[in-house]
Design an enzyme around this catalytic site. Structure first.
Site, short mmCIF file in Angstrom:
data_model
loop_
_atom_site.label_atom_id
_atom_site.label_comp_id
_atom_site.label_asym_id
_atom_site.label_seq_id
_atom_site.Cartn_x
_atom_site.Cartn_y
_atom_site.Cartn_z
N HIS A 20 -11.46 34.24 43.40
CA HIS A 20 -11.46 33.08 42.50
C HIS A 20 -10.18 32.27 42.67
O HIS A 20 -9.15 32.56 42.06
CB HIS A 20 -11.60 33.55 41.04
CG HIS A 20 -11.82 32.42 40.07
ND1 HIS A 20 -12.89 32.40 39.18
CD2 HIS A 20 -11.14 31.27 39.85
CE1 HIS A 20 -12.83 31.29 38.46
NE2 HIS A 20 -11.76 30.59 38.84
N HIS A 22 -9.11 27.95 43.47
CA HIS A 22 -9.58 26.57 43.70
C HIS A 22 -8.75 25.94 44.82
O HIS A 22 -7.53 25.91 44.74
CB HIS A 22 -9.43 25.74 42.42
CG HIS A 22 -10.29 26.24 41.29
ND1 HIS A 22 -11.48 25.65 40.95
CD2 HIS A 22 -10.13 27.29 40.46
CE1 HIS A 22 -12.02 26.31 39.93
NE2 HIS A 22 -11.22 27.31 39.61
N HIS A 219 -17.94 29.84 35.77
CA HIS A 219 -16.79 29.95 34.86
C HIS A 219 -17.34 30.10 33.44
O HIS A 219 -18.02 29.18 32.96
CB HIS A 219 -15.95 28.67 34.88
CG HIS A 219 -15.03 28.53 36.04
ND1 HIS A 219 -15.46 28.25 37.31
CD2 HIS A 219 -13.67 28.61 36.10
CE1 HIS A 219 -14.39 28.16 38.12
NE2 HIS A 219 -13.30 28.38 37.41
N GLU A 222 -13.80 32.00 29.48
CA GLU A 222 -12.36 31.87 29.75
C GLU A 222 -11.69 31.42 28.45
O GLU A 222 -10.95 32.18 27.84
CB GLU A 222 -12.11 30.86 30.88
CG GLU A 222 -10.65 30.64 31.19
CD GLU A 222 -10.41 29.55 32.24
OE1 GLU A 222 -11.35 28.81 32.56
OE2 GLU A 222 -9.26 29.44 32.72
N HIS A 243 -13.59 34.58 35.08
CA HIS A 243 -12.81 34.97 33.89
C HIS A 243 -13.61 35.96 33.01
O HIS A 243 -13.44 37.15 33.15
CB HIS A 243 -12.32 33.76 33.09
CG HIS A 243 -11.54 32.77 33.91
ND1 HIS A 243 -10.21 32.92 34.17
CD2 HIS A 243 -11.93 31.64 34.57
CE1 HIS A 243 -9.80 31.90 34.93
NE2 HIS A 243 -10.83 31.14 35.20
N ASP A 300 -6.44 31.58 40.85
CA ASP A 300 -7.06 30.43 40.20
C ASP A 300 -6.49 29.10 40.73
O ASP A 300 -7.14 28.45 41.54
CB ASP A 300 -6.91 30.53 38.68
CG ASP A 300 -8.02 29.84 37.91
OD1 ASP A 300 -8.97 29.38 38.56
OD2 ASP A 300 -7.94 29.77 36.67
ZN LIG Z 1 -11.25 28.73 38.04
#
Ligand SMILES: [Zn+2]
Length: 387
Positions: A20, A22, A219, A222, A243, A300
């Site tokens: 995970h 980005h 997602h 979270e 998450h 992340d």
């Molecule tokens: Zn993320």
């Protein structure tokens, strides 16, 4: 100031799997500055240090405060073919340095395009770079990075919660580029937008993903409630949860997820800086550890969180008592929960077993059947609960 953290050896100095992260949250500051200057796009800073201070976070921020960070630097990269490919290539280099041997990196093709995207993001003028070509360029950059840095890389294409009209194209791009690095679809963005898991565009895209054999992650949980996790499982048929911390608040749901061996993509340092985890409460990742849940540790958005994957391992080791054995267990689970086809997953697992010095079970068909493992090695497997 001493740069103590830079010179410290990593707390888990063994091959790692990351699921995970980005791509647009993992760009080099130098690259942002370079393209802003080259393209004449204004930035709120002129040096790497200044830019780090503006984009980076040290303390928790609200979601709008966090999202505003992307607005500073995305205009420097979006819409530029060379910048986009270079961002992908440099990402792989970054992960190689962190000791990551397999990574699934995600991005929204639409947020990097300036043509055939409605609305055109980041106040860009309309251009001629389509979401389709963005995926082509990033796949190229990742492939060249794989070749040069010896990291295995696959990608995940993101739908965005407030843009359900983009989602049907996202799944089509997953299908078109499945032979070129793309393995799955994701749903990112603000999960507190009411009923956004139920927007028809997203549902349609995820149904098509199921039908076409495209893997799925979402997602959820979270900052949002356990209900969003429930919707991700029931409505979007997700195979992993991005998450998922708030899932533990619904016992029936959490028990079911444990029973089904659902994978949680945990991002510890991110959860602190986004306020997804309040430091005066028990972090869900401690529950996951204690319950022997299936989860991974991930960065992340390391550009914004001023982090590397070591930041996340260090946080759970020093503040939550995680051990080397747990790091091994969670990385094996991450490999097992990757979106690789079975034969490539086995290769990755073999690579990890060897690096972690874990003996592999002897196949019944193997001529070496009957060979006993030394007792110490057998107990290592048992201790880690590896079947
Ligand atoms: Zn993320």
């Amino acid at each position: 100031m001493q740069t103590v953290t830079m010179s410290q050896p990593p707390v888990f100095d063994k091959p790692k799997v990351e699921l995970h992260v980005h791509l647009d949250g993992a760009i080099k500051l130098e690259t942002i500055l370079y393209y802003a200057k080259k393209r004449g796009i204004p930035l709120p800073a002129n040096t790497v240090e200044e830019l780090r201070d503006i984009i980076g976070m040290d303390e928790p921020l609200s979601l709008p405060g966090f999202l505003a960070k992307f607005g500073y630097y995305m205009p420097a990269i979006a819409g530029d073919r060379e910048a986009i490919k270079r961002m992908a290539y440099e990402f792989v280099e970054m992960k190689a340095k962190e000791g990551v041997v397999y990574v699934e990196v995600r991005y929204s093709p639409h947020l990097l395009a300036n043509s055939k995207v409605e609305p055109v993001p980041w106040n860009q003028a309309e251009g001629d770079l389509t979401p389709d070509e963005v995926v082509f360029l990033i796949s190229q950059g990742l492939q060249e990075g794989e070749r040069d840095f010896n990291v295995k890389v696959r990608s995940i294409l993101c739908c965005v919660r407030h843009m359900p009209n983009w989602s049907p194209e996202v799944v089509e791009l997953c299908k078109k580029y499945r032979q070129q690095m793309v393995v799955a679809i994701d749903l990112a963005g603000d999960e507190t937008i009411e009923d956004s898991s139920l927007f028809p565009g997203h549902i349609q895209a995820y149904e098509e993903a199921v039908k076409s054999g495209i893997h799925r992650t979402v997602h959820a949980g979270e900052v949002g409630s356990a209900e969003i996790v429930q919707q991700a499982v029931d409505v979007l048929h997700t195979e992993r949860i991005g998450h998922g911390y708030h899932a533990v608040e619904n016992t029936a749901l959490y028990d079911k997820l444990l029973e089904e061996n659902m994978h949680f993509e945990v991002c510890p340092w991110s959860s602190y800086l986004t306020g997804a985890w309040k430091p005066d409460t028990l972090h869900a990742v401690i529950r996951f550890k204690d319950d022997k849940a299936n989860y991974s540790l991930n960065t992340d958005d390391p550009l914004i969180f001023k982090s590397t994957i070591d930041t996340d391992y260090r946080m759970v080791k020093t503040q939550m008592g995680f051990t080397e054995d747990e790091f091994i267990r969670l990385n094996i689970n991450a490999a097992k929960s990757s979106f690789l086809p079975d034969n490539e997953k086995k290769e990755l697992l073999d690579q990890l077993y060897e690096a972690y010095q874990i003996p592999q079970p002897v196949s019944k068909d193997s001529p070496s059947v009957g060979v006993m493992l030394p007792p110490t090695q057998q107990s290592k497997r048992e201790k880690l609960l590896i079947p």
